[in-house]
Design a protein around this motif. Structure first.
Motif, PDB file in Angstrom:
ATOM      1  N   VAL A  44       1.125  10.201  14.080  1.00  0.00           N
ATOM      2  CA  VAL A  44       0.900   8.837  13.586  1.00  0.00           C
ATOM      3  C   VAL A  44       0.972   8.798  12.062  1.00  0.00           C
ATOM      4  CG1 VAL A  44      -0.871   7.040  13.334  1.00  0.00           C
ATOM      5  CG2 VAL A  44      -0.412   8.018  15.561  1.00  0.00           C
ATOM      6  N   VAL A  45       0.308   9.730  11.399  1.00  0.00           N
ATOM      7  CA  VAL A  45       0.306   9.743   9.931  1.00  0.00           C
ATOM      8  C   VAL A  45       1.695  10.073   9.401  1.00  0.00           C
ATOM      9  CG1 VAL A  45      -0.638  10.923   7.908  1.00  0.00           C
ATOM     10  CG2 VAL A  45      -2.149  10.265   9.768  1.00  0.00           C
ATOM     11  N   GLY A  46       2.375  11.026  10.024  1.00  0.00           N
ATOM     12  CA  GLY A  46       3.716  11.390   9.579  1.00  0.00           C
ATOM     13  C   GLY A  46       4.696  10.238   9.687  1.00  0.00           C
ATOM     14  N   LYS A  47       4.639   9.512  10.783  1.00  0.00           N
ATOM     15  CA  LYS A  47       5.548   8.374  10.964  1.00  0.00           C
ATOM     16  C   LYS A  47       5.188   7.236  10.012  1.00  0.00           C
ATOM     17  CE  LYS A  47       8.160  10.040  14.128  1.00  0.00           C
ATOM     18  NZ  LYS A  47       9.600  10.226  13.933  1.00  0.00           N
ATOM     19  N   THR A  48       3.913   7.081   9.676  1.00  0.00           N
ATOM     20  CA  THR A  48       3.526   6.057   8.711  1.00  0.00           C
ATOM     21  C   THR A  48       4.075   6.395   7.330  1.00  0.00           C
ATOM     22  OG1 THR A  48       1.521   5.562   9.948  1.00  0.00           O
ATOM     23  CG2 THR A  48       1.587   4.838   7.663  1.00  0.00           C
TER      24      THR A  48
ATOM     25  N   GLU B 267       7.435  -1.966   0.599  1.00  0.00           N
ATOM     26  CA  GLU B 267       6.760  -3.260   0.595  1.00  0.00           C
ATOM     27  C   GLU B 267       5.922  -3.483   1.847  1.00  0.00           C
ATOM     28  OE1 GLU B 267      10.846  -3.861   2.391  1.00  0.00           O
ATOM     29  OE2 GLU B 267      10.092  -2.888   0.586  1.00  0.00           O
ATOM     30  N   MET B 268       6.109  -2.667   2.878  1.00  0.00           N
ATOM     31  CA  MET B 268       5.334  -2.784   4.127  1.00  0.00           C
ATOM     32  C   MET B 268       4.142  -1.819   4.151  1.00  0.00           C
ATOM     33  SD  MET B 268       6.741  -5.095   5.985  1.00  0.00           S
ATOM     34  CE  MET B 268       6.073  -4.770   7.584  1.00  0.00           C
ATOM     35  N   ALA B 269       3.820  -1.209   3.020  1.00  0.00           N
ATOM     36  CA  ALA B 269       2.789  -0.166   2.983  1.00  0.00           C
ATOM     37  C   ALA B 269       1.435  -0.665   3.486  1.00  0.00           C
ATOM     38  CB  ALA B 269       2.653   0.385   1.569  1.00  0.00           C
ATOM     39  N   GLY B 270       1.031  -1.864   3.086  1.00  0.00           N
ATOM     40  CA  GLY B 270      -0.276  -2.387   3.501  1.00  0.00           C
ATOM     41  C   GLY B 270      -0.375  -2.586   5.001  1.00  0.00           C
TER      42      GLY B 270
ATOM     43  N   ARG C 184      -0.299   0.792   6.796  1.00  0.00           N
ATOM     44  CA  ARG C 184      -1.572   1.507   6.660  1.00  0.00           C
ATOM     45  C   ARG C 184      -2.591   0.979   7.664  1.00  0.00           C
ATOM     46  NH1 ARG C 184      -3.155   0.098   1.709  1.00  0.00           N
ATOM     47  NH2 ARG C 184      -1.580   1.415   0.783  1.00  0.00           N
ATOM     48  N   THR C 185      -2.630  -0.339   7.829  1.00  0.00           N
ATOM     49  CA  THR C 185      -3.547  -0.938   8.800  1.00  0.00           C
ATOM     50  C   THR C 185      -3.237  -0.457  10.214  1.00  0.00           C
ATOM     51  OG1 THR C 185      -3.754  -2.886   7.419  1.00  0.00           O
ATOM     52  CG2 THR C 185      -4.420  -3.110   9.713  1.00  0.00           C
TER      53      THR C 185
ATOM     54  N   LEU D 203      -5.481   1.936  12.923  1.00  0.00           N
ATOM     55  CA  LEU D 203      -5.714   1.564  14.322  1.00  0.00           C
ATOM     56  C   LEU D 203      -5.255   2.675  15.260  1.00  0.00           C
ATOM     57  CD1 LEU D 203      -4.747  -2.207  14.478  1.00  0.00           C
ATOM     58  CD2 LEU D 203      -6.929  -1.196  15.110  1.00  0.00           C
ATOM     59  N   GLY D 204      -4.092   3.227  14.984  1.00  0.00           N
ATOM     60  CA  GLY D 204      -3.582   4.327  15.810  1.00  0.00           C
ATOM     61  C   GLY D 204      -4.476   5.551  15.746  1.00  0.00           C
ATOM     62  N   ILE D 205      -4.974   5.855  14.569  1.00  0.00           N
ATOM     63  CA  ILE D 205      -5.882   6.997  14.432  1.00  0.00           C
ATOM     64  C   ILE D 205      -7.172   6.743  15.210  1.00  0.00           C
ATOM     65  CG2 ILE D 205      -7.374   8.194  12.772  1.00  0.00           C
ATOM     66  CD1 ILE D 205      -5.067   8.034  10.779  1.00  0.00           C
TER      67      ILE D 205
END
Length: 80
Positions: free
Chosen positions: A37-41, A50-53, A56-57, A61-63
């Motif tokens: 999940v973190v790697g794909k984010t 520009e989609m960082a926020g 991250r949300t 949720l996935g975590i």
């Protein structure tokens, strides 16, 4: 050997740390899941900063959902 003696021996063997081994194995799945999940984010943020926020949300949720699996695993270890 009597049945009572065999039952007592089985109870001693089954309670000697197998729950910790089982939980250790159950924690591997959520650990791998959180890593994915973190790697794909990070990959998504690198592609579209520009989609960082929003990413991250969704990552948090996935975590949270993935970590819930680890908590279910430890509860199942105590129950069984």
């Amino acid at each position: 050997m009597s049945i009572a003696y065999l039952a007592q021996e089985a109870a001693e063997v089954s309670g000697s740390g197998y729950g910790a081994i089982g939980y250790g194995l159950a924690a591997i799945g959520p650990g791998i899941g959180i890593g994915i999940v973190v790697g794909k984010t990070i990959e998504g943020v690198a592609r579209q900063p520009e989609m960082a926020g929003q990413l991250r949300t969704l990552m948090f949720l996935g975590i949270a959902f993935t970590e819930a699996l680890a908590l279910i695993g430890i509860v199942a270890g105590f129950i069984f």
